[in-house]
Scaffold this motif. Sequence first.
Motif, PDB file in Angstrom:
ATOM      1  N   PHE A 103     -44.484 -21.892   3.382  1.00 24.25           N
ATOM      2  CA  PHE A 103     -44.267 -20.899   1.916  1.00 24.25           C
ATOM      3  C   PHE A 103     -42.686 -21.546   1.464  1.00 24.25           C
ATOM      4  CE2 PHE A 103     -41.666 -17.313   0.657  1.00 24.25           C
ATOM      5  CZ  PHE A 103     -42.649 -17.203  -0.654  1.00 24.25           C
ATOM      6  N   ASP A 104     -43.141 -21.836   0.102  1.00 20.33           N
ATOM      7  CA  ASP A 104     -41.687 -22.495  -0.485  1.00 20.33           C
ATOM      8  C   ASP A 104     -41.723 -21.590  -1.790  1.00 20.33           C
ATOM      9  OD1 ASP A 104     -43.805 -23.651  -1.764  1.00 20.33           O
ATOM     10  OD2 ASP A 104     -43.047 -25.575  -1.672  1.00 20.33           O
ATOM     11  N   GLY A 105     -42.445 -20.593  -2.028  1.00 16.71           N
ATOM     12  CA  GLY A 105     -42.112 -19.783  -3.207  1.00 16.71           C
ATOM     13  C   GLY A 105     -40.832 -18.885  -3.252  1.00 16.71           C
ATOM     14  N   ALA A 106     -40.649 -18.289  -4.360  1.00 12.27           N
ATOM     15  CA  ALA A 106     -39.398 -17.355  -4.701  1.00 12.27           C
ATOM     16  C   ALA A 106     -39.569 -16.099  -3.957  1.00 12.27           C
ATOM     17  CB  ALA A 106     -39.135 -17.069  -5.918  1.00 12.27           C
ATOM     18  N   LEU A 107     -38.637 -15.633  -3.017  1.00  7.39           N
ATOM     19  CA  LEU A 107     -38.805 -14.494  -2.428  1.00  7.39           C
ATOM     20  C   LEU A 107     -38.214 -13.260  -3.043  1.00  7.39           C
ATOM     21  CD1 LEU A 107     -39.821 -12.899   0.152  1.00  7.39           C
ATOM     22  CD2 LEU A 107     -37.862 -13.949   1.451  1.00  7.39           C
ATOM     23  N   PHE A 108     -38.833 -12.113  -3.467  1.00 11.79           N
ATOM     24  CA  PHE A 108     -38.152 -11.217  -4.029  1.00 11.79           C
ATOM     25  C   PHE A 108     -38.226  -9.863  -3.121  1.00 11.79           C
ATOM     26  CE2 PHE A 108     -38.075  -7.269  -6.435  1.00 11.79           C
ATOM     27  CZ  PHE A 108     -37.706  -7.542  -7.561  1.00 11.79           C
ATOM     28  N   VAL A 109     -36.940  -9.700  -2.684  1.00 12.29           N
ATOM     29  CA  VAL A 109     -36.741  -8.430  -1.643  1.00 12.29           C
ATOM     30  C   VAL A 109     -36.342  -7.155  -2.407  1.00 12.29           C
ATOM     31  CG1 VAL A 109     -35.827  -7.708   0.272  1.00 12.29           C
ATOM     32  CG2 VAL A 109     -36.346 -10.199   0.063  1.00 12.29           C
ATOM     33  N   ASP A 110     -37.383  -6.164  -2.211  1.00 14.70           N
ATOM     34  CA  ASP A 110     -36.988  -4.938  -2.994  1.00 14.70           C
ATOM     35  C   ASP A 110     -36.044  -4.085  -2.118  1.00 14.70           C
ATOM     36  OD1 ASP A 110     -37.335  -2.668  -4.988  1.00 14.70           O
ATOM     37  OD2 ASP A 110     -38.531  -1.920  -3.365  1.00 14.70           O
ATOM     38  N   SER A 111     -35.245  -3.181  -2.664  1.00 20.15           N
ATOM     39  CA  SER A 111     -34.422  -2.234  -1.955  1.00 20.15           C
ATOM     40  C   SER A 111     -35.322  -1.178  -0.901  1.00 20.15           C
ATOM     41  CB  SER A 111     -33.451  -1.530  -2.541  1.00 20.15           C
ATOM     42  OG  SER A 111     -33.931  -0.407  -3.467  1.00 20.15           O
ATOM     43  N   ALA A 156     -33.371 -13.706   0.840  1.00 20.90           N
ATOM     44  CA  ALA A 156     -33.740 -13.355  -0.516  1.00 20.90           C
ATOM     45  C   ALA A 156     -33.438 -14.291  -1.641  1.00 20.90           C
ATOM     46  CB  ALA A 156     -33.504 -11.850  -0.949  1.00 20.90           C
ATOM     47  N   ASP A 157     -34.524 -14.660  -2.431  1.00 19.09           N
ATOM     48  CA  ASP A 157     -34.091 -15.420  -3.698  1.00 19.09           C
ATOM     49  C   ASP A 157     -33.643 -14.601  -4.995  1.00 19.09           C
ATOM     50  OD1 ASP A 157     -34.633 -18.086  -2.732  1.00 19.09           O
ATOM     51  OD2 ASP A 157     -36.738 -17.554  -2.647  1.00 19.09           O
ATOM     52  N   ILE A 158     -34.323 -13.393  -5.003  1.00 17.29           N
ATOM     53  CA  ILE A 158     -34.131 -12.417  -5.875  1.00 17.29           C
ATOM     54  C   ILE A 158     -33.854 -11.076  -5.146  1.00 17.29           C
ATOM     55  CG2 ILE A 158     -34.845 -11.364  -7.878  1.00 17.29           C
ATOM     56  CD1 ILE A 158     -36.686 -13.649  -8.488  1.00 17.29           C
ATOM     57  N   ALA A 159     -32.882 -10.446  -5.308  1.00 14.75           N
ATOM     58  CA  ALA A 159     -32.515  -9.103  -4.768  1.00 14.75           C
ATOM     59  C   ALA A 159     -32.153  -8.076  -5.817  1.00 14.75           C
ATOM     60  CB  ALA A 159     -31.455  -9.271  -3.907  1.00 14.75           C
ATOM     61  N   VAL A 160     -32.565  -7.011  -5.632  1.00 16.43           N
ATOM     62  CA  VAL A 160     -32.526  -5.870  -6.339  1.00 16.43           C
ATOM     63  C   VAL A 160     -31.419  -4.779  -5.991  1.00 16.43           C
ATOM     64  CG1 VAL A 160     -34.500  -6.231  -7.613  1.00 16.43           C
ATOM     65  CG2 VAL A 160     -34.255  -4.452  -5.812  1.00 16.43           C
ATOM     66  N   ASN A 161     -30.623  -3.856  -6.760  1.00 21.28           N
ATOM     67  CA  ASN A 161     -29.665  -3.072  -5.981  1.00 21.28           C
ATOM     68  C   ASN A 161     -30.378  -1.689  -5.552  1.00 21.28           C
ATOM     69  OD1 ASN A 161     -30.479  -2.646  -9.374  1.00 21.28           O
ATOM     70  ND2 ASN A 161     -29.803  -0.806  -8.773  1.00 21.28           N
ATOM     71  N   ALA A 176     -23.250  -0.963  -9.414  1.00 27.50           N
ATOM     72  CA  ALA A 176     -21.901  -1.272  -9.788  1.00 27.50           C
ATOM     73  C   ALA A 176     -21.237  -1.736  -8.353  1.00 27.50           C
ATOM     74  CB  ALA A 176     -20.828  -0.070 -10.123  1.00 27.50           C
ATOM     75  N   GLU A 177     -21.567  -1.088  -7.347  1.00 27.42           N
ATOM     76  CA  GLU A 177     -21.189  -1.681  -5.945  1.00 27.42           C
ATOM     77  C   GLU A 177     -21.846  -2.939  -5.621  1.00 27.42           C
ATOM     78  OE1 GLU A 177     -21.545   0.308  -1.223  1.00 27.42           O
ATOM     79  OE2 GLU A 177     -22.305   1.309  -2.811  1.00 27.42           O
ATOM     80  N   PHE A 178     -23.049  -3.164  -6.047  1.00 21.96           N
ATOM     81  CA  PHE A 178     -23.864  -4.314  -5.876  1.00 21.96           C
ATOM     82  C   PHE A 178     -23.310  -5.635  -6.178  1.00 21.96           C
ATOM     83  CE2 PHE A 178     -28.267  -6.614  -6.314  1.00 21.96           C
ATOM     84  CZ  PHE A 178     -28.103  -7.412  -5.081  1.00 21.96           C
ATOM     85  N   VAL A 179     -22.660  -5.642  -7.516  1.00 29.67           N
ATOM     86  CA  VAL A 179     -22.136  -6.622  -8.198  1.00 29.67           C
ATOM     87  C   VAL A 179     -20.790  -7.119  -7.730  1.00 29.67           C
ATOM     88  CG1 VAL A 179     -23.018  -5.881 -10.334  1.00 29.67           C
ATOM     89  CG2 VAL A 179     -20.655  -5.240  -9.775  1.00 29.67           C
ATOM     90  N   ASN A 180     -20.345  -6.528  -6.404  1.00 28.75           N
ATOM     91  CA  ASN A 180     -19.296  -6.851  -5.947  1.00 28.75           C
ATOM     92  C   ASN A 180     -19.297  -7.404  -4.400  1.00 28.75           C
ATOM     93  OD1 ASN A 180     -17.067  -6.046  -7.788  1.00 28.75           O
ATOM     94  ND2 ASN A 180     -17.589  -3.874  -7.208  1.00 28.75           N
ATOM     95  N   MET A 181     -20.798  -7.486  -4.179  1.00 28.64           N
ATOM     96  CA  MET A 181     -21.116  -8.242  -2.849  1.00 28.64           C
ATOM     97  C   MET A 181     -21.320  -9.666  -2.991  1.00 28.64           C
ATOM     98  SD  MET A 181     -23.348  -4.782  -1.453  1.00 28.64           S
ATOM     99  CE  MET A 181     -22.461  -3.381  -1.231  1.00 28.64           C
ATOM    100  N   ASP A 182     -21.212 -10.520  -2.108  1.00 27.82           N
ATOM    101  CA  ASP A 182     -21.499 -12.037  -2.001  1.00 27.82           C
ATOM    102  C   ASP A 182     -23.177 -12.032  -2.097  1.00 27.82           C
ATOM    103  OD1 ASP A 182     -21.824 -14.646  -1.702  1.00 27.82           O
ATOM    104  OD2 ASP A 182     -20.746 -14.873  -0.001  1.00 27.82           O
ATOM    105  N   ALA A 183     -23.641 -12.743  -3.289  1.00 27.51           N
ATOM    106  CA  ALA A 183     -25.039 -12.999  -3.454  1.00 27.51           C
ATOM    107  C   ALA A 183     -25.420 -14.015  -2.436  1.00 27.51           C
ATOM    108  CB  ALA A 183     -25.416 -13.141  -4.791  1.00 27.51           C
ATOM    109  N   GLU A 184     -24.497 -15.016  -2.096  1.00 23.76           N
ATOM    110  CA  GLU A 184     -25.054 -16.125  -1.285  1.00 23.76           C
ATOM    111  C   GLU A 184     -26.198 -16.968  -1.919  1.00 23.76           C
ATOM    112  OE1 GLU A 184     -25.764 -15.075   2.764  1.00 23.76           O
ATOM    113  OE2 GLU A 184     -23.532 -15.241   3.407  1.00 23.76           O
ATOM    114  N   GLY A 185     -26.003 -17.101  -3.229  1.00 22.56           N
ATOM    115  CA  GLY A 185     -27.091 -17.878  -3.972  1.00 22.56           C
ATOM    116  C   GLY A 185     -28.292 -17.223  -4.206  1.00 22.56           C
ATOM    117  N   SER A 186     -28.398 -16.059  -3.728  1.00 23.07           N
ATOM    118  CA  SER A 186     -29.644 -15.354  -4.347  1.00 23.07           C
ATOM    119  C   SER A 186     -29.365 -14.830  -5.832  1.00 23.07           C
ATOM    120  CB  SER A 186     -30.103 -14.224  -3.605  1.00 23.07           C
ATOM    121  OG  SER A 186     -29.198 -13.182  -3.347  1.00 23.07           O
ATOM    122  N   ARG A 187     -30.239 -14.422  -6.591  1.00 25.77           N
ATOM    123  CA  ARG A 187     -29.934 -13.780  -7.863  1.00 25.77           C
ATOM    124  C   ARG A 187     -30.131 -12.363  -7.806  1.00 25.77           C
ATOM    125  NH1 ARG A 187     -26.856 -16.744 -10.168  1.00 25.77           N
ATOM    126  NH2 ARG A 187     -26.437 -17.151  -8.049  1.00 25.77           N
TER     127      ARG A 187
END
Length: 251
Positions: free
Chosen positions: A111-119, A153-158, A184-195
């Motif tokens: 598997f090399d697709g994009a991984l979207f991880v819902d909260s 996660a390649d894409i993470a949501v708040n 607002a809290e989420f944007v201050n966390m290190d995304a480590e390359g995920s969007r």
Amino acid sequence: MTSFETSARVGDARSGKLHCRDTVVETPHLFPVINFYCGGLARTHFGGGVFRTVKEFLSNEVPAANGTDYSEYFRGVMTSVASLTDFGLSRERYLSYLETPVKSRPEFAEFDGALFVDSGGYKLLNEGSLSGTNFSIETSQKLIHGIQRAFGADIAVNLDLPFEESDVYRDRVSKTEATASFAAEFVNMDAEGSRRYLTVHGYSKAMLDRFFDTVARTLPGPIDQFYDGIAFGGLVPKKDDLNGLINAVSA
């Protein structure tokens, strides 16, 4: 880095390519919902009955795939933090699932697709915690983001608190303010390359305008300065109301 390359437009709709790290997803693309961890062990693809079968297709495993390459259907997939609570995990099993990112595991090497991880906000905030057979952890934006990072996660949501059909105006305002606070809290966390994608709630233009205004007042700058895209949430109550669903997405 995530970017979107537009290929064609029809009215307000567009198709194109979503670039996410080393993955390119041609849109529109249906993101299959995958439960990667269902209480099982690595040798059983971490269990899950029909969920295991879908994971075998994702990994091109025989006999499920039977020599057919199904990777085009898995260029992007979605999973949820809340799925971890569905199978009565022990604390030891829970921690073992978070030791290695999904795409770094031999079982999912194909598997090399994009991984979207819902909260998983709707379920976890209503339950108040992420719980197993012998542990319980209070739900927070920090906890959710930590699990999303552990998944790779390649894409993470708040973290978000979706609307319900029975909500009155005051309920929706309160939930919008809570979601904006998480955003607002989420944007201050290190995304480590995920969007980062902003989870959005509302069934009409007025509701969406109110939602975006609330989030904009909460963030230290424009929304698009901190978020790479949006994800519509809270649409499950509209699943049997096709016109209502179309109107909500079109708003």
